[in-house]
Design a protein around this motif. Structure first.
Motif, PDB file in Angstrom:
ATOM      1  N   GLY A 181      15.618   4.782   4.605  1.00 34.68           N
ATOM      2  CA  GLY A 181      14.684   6.071   4.103  1.00 34.68           C
ATOM      3  C   GLY A 181      13.510   5.767   3.336  1.00 34.68           C
ATOM      4  N   VAL A 182      13.191   4.410   3.420  1.00 35.99           N
ATOM      5  CA  VAL A 182      12.040   3.934   2.531  1.00 35.99           C
ATOM      6  C   VAL A 182      10.900   4.400   3.602  1.00 35.99           C
ATOM      7  CG1 VAL A 182      10.607   2.145   1.704  1.00 35.99           C
ATOM      8  CG2 VAL A 182      13.278   2.248   1.323  1.00 35.99           C
ATOM      9  N   ASP A 183      10.932   4.074   5.052  1.00 39.99           N
ATOM     10  CA  ASP A 183       9.906   4.768   5.692  1.00 39.99           C
ATOM     11  C   ASP A 183       9.469   5.961   5.925  1.00 39.99           C
ATOM     12  OD1 ASP A 183      12.376   5.185   6.918  1.00 39.99           O
ATOM     13  OD2 ASP A 183      11.854   4.437   9.137  1.00 39.99           O
ATOM     14  N   ASP A 184      10.725   6.867   5.325  1.00 42.12           N
ATOM     15  CA  ASP A 184      10.198   8.140   5.312  1.00 42.12           C
ATOM     16  C   ASP A 184       9.143   8.552   4.249  1.00 42.12           C
ATOM     17  OD1 ASP A 184      11.839   8.816   7.628  1.00 42.12           O
ATOM     18  OD2 ASP A 184      13.416   9.035   6.187  1.00 42.12           O
ATOM     19  N   ALA A 185       9.173   7.609   3.042  1.00 44.80           N
ATOM     20  CA  ALA A 185       8.477   7.885   1.836  1.00 44.80           C
ATOM     21  C   ALA A 185       7.199   7.191   1.883  1.00 44.80           C
ATOM     22  CB  ALA A 185       9.353   7.098   0.750  1.00 44.80           C
ATOM     23  N   VAL A 186       6.968   6.398   2.764  1.00 42.24           N
ATOM     24  CA  VAL A 186       5.630   5.878   2.912  1.00 42.24           C
ATOM     25  C   VAL A 186       5.032   5.885   4.174  1.00 42.24           C
ATOM     26  CG1 VAL A 186       6.571   3.807   1.333  1.00 42.24           C
ATOM     27  CG2 VAL A 186       6.223   3.348   3.820  1.00 42.24           C
ATOM     28  N   ASP A 187       3.730   5.686   3.957  1.00 35.24           N
ATOM     29  CA  ASP A 187       2.896   5.889   5.343  1.00 35.24           C
ATOM     30  C   ASP A 187       2.760   4.712   6.111  1.00 35.24           C
ATOM     31  OD1 ASP A 187       1.011   6.422   7.489  1.00 35.24           O
ATOM     32  OD2 ASP A 187      -0.521   7.044   5.996  1.00 35.24           O
ATOM     33  N   THR A 188       3.601   4.490   7.033  1.00 37.14           N
ATOM     34  CA  THR A 188       3.900   3.146   7.847  1.00 37.14           C
ATOM     35  C   THR A 188       2.629   2.891   8.637  1.00 37.14           C
ATOM     36  OG1 THR A 188       5.304   4.438   9.433  1.00 37.14           O
ATOM     37  CG2 THR A 188       6.476   3.098   7.546  1.00 37.14           C
ATOM     38  N   SER A 189       1.823   3.754   8.813  1.00 37.45           N
ATOM     39  CA  SER A 189       0.823   3.553   9.756  1.00 37.45           C
ATOM     40  C   SER A 189      -0.189   2.696   8.990  1.00 37.45           C
ATOM     41  CB  SER A 189      -0.284   4.765  10.086  1.00 37.45           C
ATOM     42  OG  SER A 189      -0.769   5.465   9.071  1.00 37.45           O
TER      43      SER A 189
END
Length: 237
Positions: A26-34
């Protein structure tokens, strides 16, 4: 997760390793991984914390500022727990870290949360190093109460990294060839080892490991694998 010694959370005395929460899902849903150097605002970080099952809803988590994904960075937060050995509001040190993600050198965004006592400077530098990808798994309620010899530590790291049930999973097994020394009981300092991919002994990398209490599981090893610059070497294809 029982507290046999009645020790304060995160304390190194009485044989219990430092208390941590390792958050991957779920962390990748909270941050802009781009963004390679992502930032998680204090409010969004508090929301991520509130979504963790072991964190109590008696008080809303709060954080002192934004968390930037850079070497050595951390943010102070507060959250409450309702569990044996970890009850009431606790001070948290939240670190932005990498979890392995296939053979992607950038890995996946994750959070490492030290509960109670802040991590040592060495542990902070090791676990937030952007070349390091973290793996870990609980190994039983009494794990870490006795010193691990260098040989036992090597075996433990290898078993941790190669376990498909860990917090983050490697797509290829590793072999740990040597550790620089034993891991004392309840140590707050990582111990260094040498490792390689099982299928390619020439693809060597450094490993650092520390005993921790995963508060949503059991005590075990938190392992930093320095594969950020050569994760693709793990791909046998």
């Amino acid at each position: 997760m029982s507290d046999d010694g009645g020790e304060a959370p995160g304390g190194a005395g009485a044989g219990r390793p430092p208390a941590v929460l390792y958050v991957v899902d779920g962390v990748d849903d909270a941050v802009d991984t781009s963004q390679a150097q992502w930032t998680l605002s204090g409010d969004d970080l508090a929301t991520v914390l509130a979504g963790q099952g072991v964190i109590s809803d008696r008080t809303a988590p709060s954080c002192s500022g934004d968390l930037a994904f850079t070497d050595g960075s951390s943010v102070n937060c507060k959250a409450s727990f309702d569990m044996e050995g970890l009850d009431g509001e606790q001070d948290l040190t939240v670190m932005a870290v990498r979890a392995p993600s296939g053979f992607d050198a950038t890995g996946a965004p994750a959070l490492l949360i030290s509960i109670g006592a802040a991590p040592s400077q060495e542990a902070l530098e090791v676990f937030t190093d952007q070349d390091n990808h973290l793996v870990g798994i609980g190994q039983g309620s009494m794990f870490g109460t006795d010193e691990l010899s260098a040989e036992e530590l090597a075996q433990g790291i290898q078993a941790t990294a190669n376990n498909d049930a860990g917090y983050a999973v490697l797509d290829a097994p590793i072999v740990v060839t040597e550790c620089e020394g034993p891991l004392p009981a309840a140590s707050t300092e990582p111990v260094g080892c040498d490792a390689s991919w099982e299928h390619d002994s020439g693809a060597e990398f450094d490993v650092e490991a520390m005993g921790v209490w995963f508060v949503d599981s059991d005590p075990g090893l938190l392992v930093a694998l320095e594969i950020g610059d050569q994760a693709g070497a793990g791909d046998e294809g």
